[in-house]
Design an enzyme around this catalytic site. Structure first.
Site, PDB file in Angstrom:
ATOM      1  N   HIS A  49       0.803  -1.220   0.000  1.00  0.00           N
ATOM      2  CA  HIS A  49       0.000   0.000   0.000  1.00  0.00           C
ATOM      3  C   HIS A  49       0.841   1.277   0.000  1.00  0.00           C
ATOM      4  CE1 HIS A  49      -3.724  -2.150   0.309  1.00  0.00           C
ATOM      5  NE2 HIS A  49      -3.349  -2.769   1.410  1.00  0.00           N
ATOM      6  N   GLN A 150      -0.918 -13.618   4.761  1.00  0.00           N
ATOM      7  CA  GLN A 150      -2.091 -12.929   5.284  1.00  0.00           C
ATOM      8  C   GLN A 150      -3.371 -13.709   5.000  1.00  0.00           C
ATOM      9  OE1 GLN A 150      -0.484  -8.342   4.871  1.00  0.00           O
ATOM     10  NE2 GLN A 150      -2.665  -8.742   4.890  1.00  0.00           N
ATOM     11  N   GLU A 152      -6.934 -12.741   4.761  1.00  0.00           N
ATOM     12  CA  GLU A 152      -7.668 -11.474   4.676  1.00  0.00           C
ATOM     13  C   GLU A 152      -8.752 -11.464   3.618  1.00  0.00           C
ATOM     14  OE1 GLU A 152      -5.145  -8.252   3.446  1.00  0.00           O
ATOM     15  OE2 GLU A 152      -4.091  -9.477   1.961  1.00  0.00           O
ATOM     16  N   ASP A 178      -9.747  -5.963   5.413  1.00  0.00           N
ATOM     17  CA  ASP A 178     -10.169  -6.560   4.151  1.00  0.00           C
ATOM     18  C   ASP A 178     -11.145  -7.707   4.376  1.00  0.00           C
ATOM     19  OD1 ASP A 178      -8.912  -4.901   2.325  1.00  0.00           O
ATOM     20  OD2 ASP A 178      -7.018  -5.972   2.476  1.00  0.00           O
TER      21      ASP A 178
END
Length: 249
Positions: A49, A150, A152, A178
């Site tokens: 990100h 992850q 998510e 998420d």
């Protein structure tokens, strides 16, 4: 200094305090130095990100090393080049987002581990002294490299048990933001706290270390006896809180 991988394994015991550190997405080694001076257990450089180039990412890993703070790198996805590149910089491990299946988890492990556990190539990067210490770097990486994936997405939730069975993964990291977005989009009326609890229980049942993101230390603290590692906020959240405190209405 005890390697991060060993510390994660130790922190997975219920009587231990989890390791804590921030996401760092501002593309500047200076921010890493400021964060590391506060004494986190680790930092996680966020290339998913954050607008962080390869050159800047390596400089950020180097900045953490100046303070003897382990650096994880959240790579953009299940990408063998990005994973091996981050480890060549000298990162102690990678956090791989959007792992949707056991196949994805195996691909992450394969990219991060040297043969015979994986297919990572040996190169003359910073971790190997730019070619001066390749054999020692390979031995150290086999012992100490952290592979975290992850959990998510809804596919990850649906294939959770298969993902948890993948060998070579050191930490299963819950991304609640998420997950909640996916649940709402799919019309699944399940509280995110319930889903987090289900993932934590599945990790306990299989004896796999788990991690979790929270915006604040207080929000993370109820899970302290259930996780090995927590990522708390980010450089951006610290800046927002600071500037709002000074100038906000």
């Amino acid at each position: 200094m005890i390697p991060l991988r060993a510390r994660i394994a130790a922190a997975a015991r219920p009587d231990q305090v989890p390791l804590r550190g921030p996401f760092l997405a501002v593309p500047a080694a200076m921010v890493v130095e400021i964060a590391c001076a506060s004494g986190p257990d680790f930092v996680c450089i966020d290339m998913e990100h954050g607008p962080i180039s390869a050159q800047t990412g390596e400089a950020m890993v180097r900045a953490a090393a100046l303070f003897h703070v382990p650096a994880l790198v959240r790579v953009p996805g299940v990408d063998a080049v990005a994973i091996s590149q981050a480890l060549d910089w000298g990162a102690e491990g990678v956090l791989v987002p959007r792992v949707n299946s056991a196949r994805d988890a195996r691909q992450a492990v394969d990219a991060a581990r040297y043969p015979p556990q994986g297919s990572r190539g040996a190169g003359p990067g910073r971790a190997a002294g730019y070619g001066r210490a390749i054999p020692a770097a390979i031995a150290r990486a086999r012992r100490d490299t952290v592979v975290a994936v992850q959990i998510e997405t809804l596919p990850a939730l649906d294939h959770l048990n298969d993902i948890l069975d993948v060998e070579g993964v050191d930490l299963f990291f819950i991304g609640p933001g998420d997950l909640q977005l996916g649940l709402e989009a799919a019309g699944r009326a399940v509280p995110i706290g319930t889903v987090i609890g289900q993932i934590l229980q599945a990790c306990r049942d299989k004896g796999r270390p788990c991690g979790l993101f929270a915006m604040t230390r207080d929000a993370l603290s109820p899970y302290d006896d259930q996780i090995a590692l927590g990522i708390i906020g980010s450089d951006a959240t610290v800046l927002i809180a600071g500037f709002d405190a000074m100038f906000g209405a």
